[in-house]
Design an enzyme around this catalytic site. Structure first.
Site, PDB file in Angstrom:
ATOM      1  CD  GLU A  29      38.888  49.464  59.164  1.00 45.84           C
ATOM      2  OE1 GLU A  29      39.796  48.543  58.206  1.00 45.84           O
ATOM      3  OE2 GLU A  29      38.357  50.098  58.659  1.00 45.84           O
ATOM      4  NE  ARG A  46      40.762  36.390  55.812  1.00 46.75           N
ATOM      5  CZ  ARG A  46      40.826  37.776  56.003  1.00 46.75           C
ATOM      6  NH1 ARG A  46      41.986  38.341  55.801  1.00 46.75           N
ATOM      7  NH2 ARG A  46      40.043  38.210  56.956  1.00 46.75           N
ATOM      8  CE  LYS A  60      37.028  43.274  60.457  1.00 47.79           C
ATOM      9  NZ  LYS A  60      37.421  44.317  61.054  1.00 47.79           N
TER      10      LYS A  60
HETATM   11  P1  ATP Z   1      38.540  43.122  56.461  1.00 48.24           P
HETATM   12  O1  ATP Z   1      37.693  41.469  56.401  1.00 48.24           O
HETATM   13  O2  ATP Z   1      37.264  44.149  57.116  1.00 48.24           O
HETATM   14  O3  ATP Z   1      39.690  43.245  55.400  1.00 48.24           O
HETATM   15  P2  ATP Z   1      40.326  42.367  58.644  1.00 48.24           P
HETATM   16  O4  ATP Z   1      39.775  40.721  58.291  1.00 48.24           O
HETATM   17  O5  ATP Z   1      41.228  42.052  58.083  1.00 48.24           O
HETATM   18  O6  ATP Z   1      38.716  42.629  57.713  1.00 48.24           O
HETATM   19  P3  ATP Z   1      40.731  43.259  60.763  1.00 48.24           P
HETATM   20  O7  ATP Z   1      40.007  43.960  61.716  1.00 48.24           O
HETATM   21  O8  ATP Z   1      41.713  44.334  60.225  1.00 48.24           O
HETATM   22  O9  ATP Z   1      40.080  42.682  59.813  1.00 48.24           O
HETATM   23  O10 ATP Z   1      41.888  42.186  61.304  1.00 48.24           O
HETATM   24  C1  ATP Z   1      42.416  42.727  62.439  1.00 48.24           C
HETATM   25  C2  ATP Z   1      43.328  41.491  62.632  1.00 48.24           C
HETATM   26  O11 ATP Z   1      43.279  40.201  62.649  1.00 48.24           O
HETATM   27  C3  ATP Z   1      44.942  41.072  61.530  1.00 48.24           C
HETATM   28  O12 ATP Z   1      45.872  41.577  62.301  1.00 48.24           O
HETATM   29  C4  ATP Z   1      44.122  40.500  60.739  1.00 48.24           C
HETATM   30  O13 ATP Z   1      44.860  40.114  59.976  1.00 48.24           O
HETATM   31  C5  ATP Z   1      43.993  39.188  61.161  1.00 48.24           C
HETATM   32  N1  ATP Z   1      42.341  38.656  61.407  1.00 48.24           N
HETATM   33  C6  ATP Z   1      40.726  38.634  60.233  1.00 48.24           C
HETATM   34  N2  ATP Z   1      40.661  38.096  60.005  1.00 48.24           N
HETATM   35  C7  ATP Z   1      41.459  36.559  60.302  1.00 48.24           C
HETATM   36  C8  ATP Z   1      41.201  35.401  59.672  1.00 48.24           C
HETATM   37  N3  ATP Z   1      40.156  35.263  59.572  1.00 48.24           N
HETATM   38  N4  ATP Z   1      42.229  34.744  60.205  1.00 48.24           N
HETATM   39  C9  ATP Z   1      43.413  34.924  60.984  1.00 48.24           C
HETATM   40  N5  ATP Z   1      43.073  36.164  61.099  1.00 48.24           N
HETATM   41  C10 ATP Z   1      42.584  37.337  60.701  1.00 48.24           C
HETATM   42 MG    MG Z   2      42.377  43.997  57.669  1.00 53.92          MG
END
Ligand code: ATP
Ligand code: MG
Length: 555
Positions: free
Chosen positions: A35, A261, A271
């Site tokens: 996003e 994650r 984020k």
């Molecule tokens: P928010 O913190 O705003 O919920 P998000 O961390 O899910 O957002 P996105 O931009 O939606 O951020 O993430 C893009 C992709 O990266 C998604 O498929 C998400 O699952 C993955 N992702 C985000 N954070 C992690 C993490 N800490 N470890 C592994 N994958 C991640």
């Molecule tokens: Mg997300």
């Protein structure tokens, strides 16, 4: 070793192996769906390496798709920064960059299809009423009074929603699933809401925006994604994912798989929290070298390959854990130990005058750029009567463990002579401001002729030739291992996460280029910061030589 031997194995790759073997799929298609509401961080790198890595290893495809259904929080600057970071990590997306918003028309048509099938309705309950009727984990929800509105009326209301005839918050399009489902996400989830926001891709075309759960699965299906990989918090939502796909007319049947994650010690990877750090100026921006963002790590001196290696080492499982910062540091340290040229820099300079060295003499000494790699060449280093050494490398008195310079004793200057401290000068506060030494001219590149043992070796820079440089020493941004678990994570910010030094570095560093990595002997690995200019060098410490920052007697 065959190339395939170095491929990671994990439960997702096993699923893919089986799907290929059974003939369910012939080509693997994944996607990375950020996003654009912030910069990418090391957790995203895990997802990037997984999705793009699978596409690479299985000769498949990975799309880059911006998941852009929250126009108010998103920004074109983030769109650009994210593309830059994915490319920098070394990955190529398949075809053009995609946006969920590319599919807004199709998504709208699928919403109409659900309404026509009696599977979605427009709900005019207030947000508070919706919340109350939803129930809780312990109590089932109750049906909304709008749940049985006739199909024709729902179609008309949804059309009005689209045409801007309702206020934000006045109504929602909801799926008609099951208000008593044990999975909260199945209790008639919202599919569309009214939002009068300008969108970075679609401008003012839309005033209704689809929700993530509705958008994601359909976007996957439109793009022919076979394996839709996301993090564990979406496990329950998989039911909704499958419900939407099976109730609309679409051929593809993508499947969602969840993995844990990445959580990393001494930092935060949410984020929302990262945005707060930037907006409240707790750090100097998204690319502050203390940030766990890709841009921050790059500026700190991490290479793309070290981040990819880290992602390989942590692996992919369904188990939540907190990964040690030392694992990330080890990846870059091991790489730079091989690849970084050596140089000498004095971070806390104290003057040394070598009294028996001729006043005007300047010698050009020679140093290898790497102790184990001759192909990295050598360089000249000027030596003269006055030099700087590290203040902590001198003591008036010390026991035998201190293998550096002690008053009345000898030490070797790296790539140069053996010197002996004869006397010192102090300021009014008792700080040593000058060390007067003698040197043994027979000791250039050899041990003292009479068999004297000189154990220690310290680094130095010629006072007349050295150049001033700012050196930024970084430590963890937070002083507790899991700041996200604290009530107020900001209260655990480490006040010593950045220490700025006015250093003196050897003159050869004048030709360093922005982003170049070097080992300052005995002090760690450093990278020339983007704020550097010819007459104002700025180096960032990427990582120390060992796991702790302390400068030991080794060299
Ligand atoms: P928010 O913190 O705003 O919920 P998000 O961390 O899910 O957002 P996105 O931009 O939606 O951020 O993430 C893009 C992709 O990266 C998604 O498929 C998400 O699952 C993955 N992702 C985000 N954070 C992690 C993490 N800490 N470890 C592994 N994958 C991640
Ligand atoms: Mg997300």
């Amino acid at each position: 070793m065959a190339e395939t031997d170095s491929r990671p194995t994990n439960f997702i790759r096993q699923i893919i192996d089986n799907d290929l073997k059974s003939g369910l799929h012939t080509v693997v298609q994944t996607r990375f769906p950020p996003e654009p509401n912030g910069y990418l961080h090391i957790g995203h790198a895990k997802s990037i390496c997984l999705n793009f890595g699978i596409a690479q290893d299985y000769a498949g495809y990975c799309n880059l798709r911006f998941d852009d259904t929250n126009p108010e929080k998103e920004d074109i600057d983030y769109v650009n920064a994210i593309q830059q970071d994915v490319s920098w990590l070394g990955f190529n997306w398949h075809g053009k960059v995609r946006y969920s918003s590319d599919y807004f028309s199709q998504l709208h048509a699928y919403a109409v299809e659900l309404i026509s099938k009696g599977l979605a309705y427009v709900d005019f309950s207030t947000p508070e009423e919706v919340r109350q009727l939803r129930g809780s984990l312990k109590a089932p929800g109750q049906n909304s009074p709008y749940r049985d509105t006739p199909i024709e009326e729902n179609l008309a209301c949804f059309e009005k929603m689209k045409n801007g005839e309702y206020q934000e918050g006045q109504c929602l399009l909801r799926a008609k699933i099951d208000m008593s489902s044990p999975f909260m996400c199945m209790r008639d989830p919202a599919l569309y809401r009214v939002k009068y926001a300008h969108h970075h891709q679609t401008g003012d075309t839309w005033c209704i925006y689809p929700m993530y759960d509705f958008t994601h699965c359909i976007s996957d299906a439109i793009e022919g994604i076979t394996h839709s990989l996301c993090t564990l918090e979406f496990q329950d939502n998989r039911r909704l994912y499958d419900w939407v796909i099976s109730n609309i007319t679409i051929e593809a049947t993508p499947h969602q798989y969840e993995f844990s994650r990445l959580n990393l010690e001494y930092t935060v990877l949410s984020k929302r929290k990262l945005i707060q750090l930037v907006e409240e100026s707790h750090v100097a921006g998204w690319d502050d070298p203390r940030m766990p963002t890709i841009a921050g790590l790059r500026r700190r001196g991490f290479s793309a390959s070290s981040i990819v290696e880290f992602c390989k080492r942590i692996g992919v499982t369904k188990m939540d854990n907190l990964v040690e910062m030392s694992m990330l540091n080890a990846c870059i340290r091991e790489e730079l130990n091989e690849s970084a040229p050596r140089a000498m820099a004095v971070l806390d300079p104290v003057k040394v005058v070598i009294e028996n060295y001729p006043t005007d003499k300047v010698e050009t000494l020679f140093a290898h750029n790497h102790p184990n790699d001759e192909s990295m060449g050598s360089r000249d280093i000027p030596f003269s009567r006055e030099i700087f050494i590290e203040a902590e490398d001198f003591r008036e008195e010390a026991n035998k463990k201190f293998k550096r310079l002690v008053l009345g004793k000898e030490v070797r200057l790296r790539n140069a002579y053996v010197i002996k401290a004869e006397r010192i000068e102090k300021d009014v506060d008792g700080n040593v401001i000058c060390i007067y030494c003698s040197f043994d001219e027979q000791t250039l590149g050899k041990d003292p002729a009479d068999g004297r043992k000189v154990k220690g070796v310290i680094h130095w820079v010629s006072a007349a030739h050295g150049i001033k440089a700012q050196v930024n020493l970084y430590d963890n941004l937070f002083s507790v291992a899991n700041p996200a678990a604290e009530d107020n994570f900001l209260a655990t910010l480490n006040p010593e996460s950045l220490i700025v030094k006015q250093a003196v570095v050897e003159p050869s560093l004048k030709s360093a280029h922005i982003g170049q990595s070097l080992q300052f002997e005995r002090m760690g690995y450093f990278s020339l910061d983007k704020s550097s200019s010819a007459d104002n060098l700025v180096f960032n410490r990427t990582v120390g030589l060992r796991d702790s920052w302390t400068n030991t007697d080794q060299n």
